[in-house]
Enzyme design. Sequence first.
Site, short mmCIF file in Angstrom:
data_model
loop_
_atom_site.label_atom_id
_atom_site.label_comp_id
_atom_site.label_asym_id
_atom_site.label_seq_id
_atom_site.Cartn_x
_atom_site.Cartn_y
_atom_site.Cartn_z
N ARG B 254 36.47 43.68 27.17
CA ARG B 254 37.18 44.78 26.54
C ARG B 254 37.68 45.69 27.66
NH1 ARG B 254 33.21 48.58 24.20
NH2 ARG B 254 33.83 49.86 25.96
N HIS B 258 35.93 51.43 23.72
CA HIS B 258 35.58 50.86 22.42
C HIS B 258 36.59 51.30 21.36
CE1 HIS B 258 33.38 49.61 18.89
NE2 HIS B 258 33.50 50.83 18.42
N TYR B 267 29.21 54.61 30.80
CA TYR B 267 28.21 53.52 30.81
C TYR B 267 28.58 52.28 31.60
CZ TYR B 267 31.21 52.18 26.84
OH TYR B 267 32.28 51.88 26.04
C1 LIG Z 1 26.36 48.25 10.52
C2 LIG Z 1 27.08 49.03 11.57
N1 LIG Z 1 26.37 49.74 12.46
C3 LIG Z 1 26.99 50.46 13.41
C4 LIG Z 1 28.34 50.51 13.50
C5 LIG Z 1 29.04 51.35 14.59
N2 LIG Z 1 29.74 50.45 15.50
C6 LIG Z 1 31.05 50.19 15.36
S1 LIG Z 1 31.57 49.02 16.40
C7 LIG Z 1 30.06 48.88 17.13
C8 LIG Z 1 29.84 47.89 18.23
C9 LIG Z 1 30.33 46.52 17.86
O1 LIG Z 1 30.20 45.67 18.96
P1 LIG Z 1 30.74 44.19 18.95
O2 LIG Z 1 30.22 43.46 17.76
O3 LIG Z 1 30.45 43.60 20.27
O4 LIG Z 1 32.30 44.32 18.72
P2 LIG Z 1 33.38 45.02 19.66
O5 LIG Z 1 33.53 46.42 19.17
O6 LIG Z 1 32.91 44.94 21.06
O7 LIG Z 1 34.64 44.25 19.44
C10 LIG Z 1 29.16 49.74 16.52
C11 LIG Z 1 27.75 49.90 16.91
C12 LIG Z 1 29.05 49.75 12.55
N3 LIG Z 1 30.39 49.72 12.53
N4 LIG Z 1 28.40 49.02 11.60
#
Ligand SMILES: Cc1ncc(C[n+]2csc(CCOP(=O)(O)OP(=O)(O)O)c2C)c(N)n1
Lengths: 359, 359, 325, 325
Positions: B254, B258, B267
């Site tokens: 990425r 985020h 971080y």
């Molecule tokens: C159940 C839930 N918990 C927390 C969040 C907050 N949140 C949004 S994206 C994210 C990280 C997701 O990481 P990843 O699966 O690696 O996807 P990326 O964003 O890196 O594409 C979090 C913790 C959420 N959307 N859903």
Amino acid sequence: MADAGTVGAPTETVPGEDLSTADLTKMYRAMALARVMDERCLTLQRQGRIGFYVPLQGQEAAQVACAWALDTEDWIFPAYRELAIALVRGVPIKLLFDQFIGNSGDVLKGRQMPNHYGYREFRFVTASSPVGTQISHAVGAAMAARWKGEAIVTASFFGDGTTSSNDFHAGLNFAGVFKAPTIFFCQNNQWAISLPRERQTRSETLAAKAVAYGIAGVVVDGTDVHGVYRAVKDARARAIAGEGPTLIEAQVYRLGPHSTSDDPRRYRTDAELAAWKAKDPLARLKHELLASGAWAEEDDTALWDGLKKEVATALAAAEETSPVDPMTLFDDVLAERPPNLEEQRTEFAAMLKDGVLRP
Amino acid sequence: MADAGTVGAPTETVPGEDLSTADLTKMYRAMALARVMDERCLTLQRQGRIGFYVPLQGQEAAQVACAWALDTEDWIFPAYRELAIALVRGVPIKLLFDQFIGNSGDVLKGRQMPNHYGYREFRFVTASSPVGTQISHAVGAAMAARWKGEAIVTASFFGDGTTSSNDFHAGLNFAGVFKAPTIFFCQNNQWAISLPRERQTRSETLAAKAVAYGIAGVVVDGTDVHGVYRAVKDARARAIAGEGPTLIEAQVYRLGPHSTSDDPRRYRTDAELAAWKAKDPLARLKHELLASGAWAEEDDTALWDGLKKEVATALAAAEETSPVDPMTLFDDVLAERPPNLEEQRTEFAAMLKDGVLRP
Amino acid sequence: MTELTLVQAINRGLGEAMRADPDVLVLGEDVGINGGVFRATEGLFKEFGGDRVIDTPLSETGIVGAAIGMALYGLKPIAEIQFLDFIYPAFDQIVSELAKFRFRSGGQYPCHVVIRSPYGGGIKGGLYHSQSSEAYFAHTAGLKVVIPSTPADAKGLLTTAIHDPDPVLFLEPKRIYRAVTGEVPEGENRVPFGEARVARAGDDLTIFAYGAMMPPSLTAAETLAAEGKSVEVIDLRTLVPLDERAVVASVEKTGRAVIVHEAPRFCGFGAELAAILAEKAFFSLKSPVQRVTGYDTPFPYALENLYLPNAERIVHAARASLSAG
Amino acid sequence: MTELTLVQAINRGLGEAMRADPDVLVLGEDVGINGGVFRATEGLFKEFGGDRVIDTPLSETGIVGAAIGMALYGLKPIAEIQFLDFIYPAFDQIVSELAKFRFRSGGQYPCHVVIRSPYGGGIKGGLYHSQSSEAYFAHTAGLKVVIPSTPADAKGLLTTAIHDPDPVLFLEPKRIYRAVTGEVPEGENRVPFGEARVARAGDDLTIFAYGAMMPPSLTAAETLAAEGKSVEVIDLRTLVPLDERAVVASVEKTGRAVIVHEAPRFCGFGAELAAILAEKAFFSLKSPVQRVTGYDTPFPYALENLYLPNAERIVHAARASLSAG
Ligand SMILES: Cc1ncc(C[n+]2csc(CCOP(=O)(O)OP(=O)(O)O)c2C)c(N)n1
Ligand SMILES: Cc1ncc(C[n+]2csc(CCOP(=O)(O)OP(=O)(O)O)c2C)c(N)n1
Ligand SMILES: [Mg+2]
Ligand SMILES: [Mg+2]
């Protein structure tokens, strides 16, 4: 609480070391006690003297050997089928019957269905029904113990079906990431009510799921006390050494119904049952003891007779224990009753007094 | 709905077959369009013209190659970062901007944050925020398609962090047991907000988690369109042939934050970012195209200029589109409004009329 | 007409719907070869096979998640949750996905899943085989919540649910699965949503109830009748959509209300009914609204009979209502 | 006293509790090195290290499950759920385990976990970054539910929560994380649970509110004051335990009630308040209870400002209440 004497504490051993004949005899005794209680409870349920029961027949060796390999300071996070573990821990039989009946002697105050007991004194955490939830509790407790500098492990107990639960996934993953000193003890009894193991997951073994969390996974024959004992001892040593958790799959068979509400003839064959009955863990250990010369048929007869009497005595005492006090319904929701509950309690007391409610 | 022409449909290929230069050029165009839109949206957010944005920079090759390998009849179950997939599917840019703005042109009626779009017409299911929930939907839809005798696959999209979710576990396990014709496309972009991949799970790779479900698992370099394309084509062919699902881990990075609410400098290191910037998938494919002789720097300049104009035009049109009608708030909760909602709607209309509420 | 128990009526309703429409299927734990732990799906596996009566792995998350995917694709899945107490692993799927799909997609993706689940106390099930958590779902916009109390309604409402375009939580009062029998019309016979049933007409006071609270409510009305009080008993049948008109109209007539449910009182469904009365029947109400409910504790085991509202408690509350104001 | 924002007050409360007691720890997604997505845990990782400010994998099930295990073992874990909208994967752990451990074990296993979570609308978060689902938790016996609306209360109630023997859902109105500032006493200063705060005294009508609904409620009271109406505004602060006495007493004085919350109306927390008034302040009530709430829809994005109760709607309802009866 009363003596833990009906089973006897494990003889000290070091990791990997074999079990002594003295140990094996005591373990056999614990397994037999579980079997006697189990059969007694199935009868009690049929007679309407207890409301429900979850038998463990077929899983006694796995449970007793696992409990034997753990330290009494270790914390147990059981499901609902861990009677033999409770017995090895020293939970008095009478106290278990009190729970099955839900009387005033029940530490749980008659609040839960039979089999959902727990005893802080024995580091045996009170079970719930939703499957798997105890798994992540055990992980958190293990992290807490490490944080407090206490060299113990926690062990969670669950079945093959429960590997599909949310908490199996979350718990094992957390344990892997945090190297929690915990043991995941899966009793694969081949069935989750009517769903056979191979329809639960396409994973080759359940222990193979450890790979997904970067932790150790082992398969053991759960009818063999030696194998189970060694696997748990090793897992415990690794956990204490900071080498992380282990998933142990003990392969057993649920010889009885899922619970007294279940009729296994609806979904499994007599042939399958017969094949596993031939591997009854009690028969196996008895055979070994007899072969060792340390045990004779007379000893065996005396043991079973004695256990039946012991169980009958405890049951009689439990059945004579008074019912639970209705007013306890309003306790332990929170540390103190909030206003709504206090008011409900007052009304309840008045209704009991006026005969609107009859216990 | 308008033309899908900005990207162009994939040239027909057979499983395992390599991509033609014509395909590669179109794919490069799709990736560049995603990049242009992404940069535009980051600016728009800074300018307060849209409220929030989730960038995809670094993941364009993985997405475009995956979408290329799928059939237009296949169903997409996206997370919130799948812009390039939507573009390959042919979703018009204006429609996407309408969603980012939440205006009356938005198919979702302005109900969701930017990036949470979905278009039934393009078999691109409307995303939600809770991570992972789409995974089991894709499994159920795949089972349904098979039941209806339709030879399509479903594909769910999610990140490294989402492998920890409940639905990852439930979805992959169901898919394994039922041999559902589905593809699990995990874009491991190394971070789940501030949590690095290696703190998410101790599993060696994410694809290794497939073992736990008895399904196929593959790791691919997500900056390489060829590898991704082949992996997805193969997985699709196996799914259609009844050989079950596949978990594909596309390793990417990425490059941006985020989301626009995030500051990755808190971080992660500049060095890490720089190392991955050197592997920018756009640069990689451009280099390949140039080397092939089918593409020249002038083509490239023309492409980027053209895309910028196209995007600017669509944006302008979206910004001129009227706001969403307030009365739509009460639609689509259920097929028909229940009495409570009907009454609230009437009150709401009166308050709008009386100026108690001002849009 | 045939005389059936409530659970038999559900079984018939499922069978008929599956026979009529190949897109209807059933999934859940032990619903197949075992016929469901309460035998609600008895015989369906044999008739329709394992592809339409699907025994799933032990994951409510997966059951509801997969059912949603099937519904999005155009099937009409009926998911069984073995006990309502075990629905919580699927709570995210239900409140975040099932309830919101239509709205969040601007109407593009309706999501017509029926979730059937036995609920309520009375079978000595303790904390985890007795819960009544209908209020969670009634508070979640986007779900319908249906609770039958008679065999005819069980089949008729289930049939409506299966053909409804929206997600439906279909809660089955397991305590009266076999305790209640009744005539059930043959063939497809839909009972509409949003229409409460006047189980007994009366003028002096209204009792609002549903599910397994209907029998004690009717008994209470009998007792009060013997005392010369004319009590109306209303079976809500669908909590969402609620027949608010019937609720308000009855109290406009009687001026007094007793609300009965098994769930804990605090923030239970009865609170909404009381609130509606306090808003819309305020000037008709002659005395304070009374709620007869489970206590604000987890569900107990040994004391379940003291926990569950019974006819005596309902009579007691009704008398208080009748003597006040 | 220091002037702090609400989120700063929470940050201070956390830091002070951790400094005072080594058994207090924090866990959740992005709470460590990142300091939390709203910066509520800013600086804690640096001060206390990764073993006490634990960045967890992305699993709310795991976060709450592990926190329960820690609490059983004797620690005082504070779990952060990044948005209340994402608490549902942990719902089973919360309602089946956390809420019931003390009761089901006969008092052997108290379970003092604090779950902190930003909640509510007003930040353009759409369906999944805006929800107010306090009613689910308030209906669950065995949980406490706390919602501060000022920086001083935020720190004082949080401190009480951390030392409380019971599980506490601590819901933080994120819309006013930074919008509201106020004086916060230095050092440990516990605000007791179960005591509502009279934010403004009055005689003609009572507005009940909490969290981010306090500022518009106070504005509404100002507006009404300008019209010569004396309005009492009560900040409930703790929904469980509820200060029922204060609720009833205020309406016994004013005779009129407007209840305000962001959550959908149907079966929302306001229903319980209205029910309590219909039962216990019935003879004091002069006009129908009014509820000013979110609508019975999922939370919207573009139209959020029309969805959320504002001062105008509150004034509108208050006028209706004042002119009726
Ligand atoms: C159940 C839930 N918990 C927390 C969040 C907050 N949140 C949004 S994206 C994210 C990280 C997701 O990481 P990843 O699966 O690696 O996807 P990326 O964003 O890196 O594409 C979090 C913790 C959420 N959307 N859903
Ligand atoms: C979350 C949840 N869903 C369903 C049930 C109902 N149920 C009780 S035990 C059981 C099967 C458990 O199988 P397994 O984990 O193999 O344990 P075993 O009973 O065989 O020891 C099911 C489905 C439950 N207790 N919890
Ligand atoms: Mg099993
Ligand atoms: Mg990621």
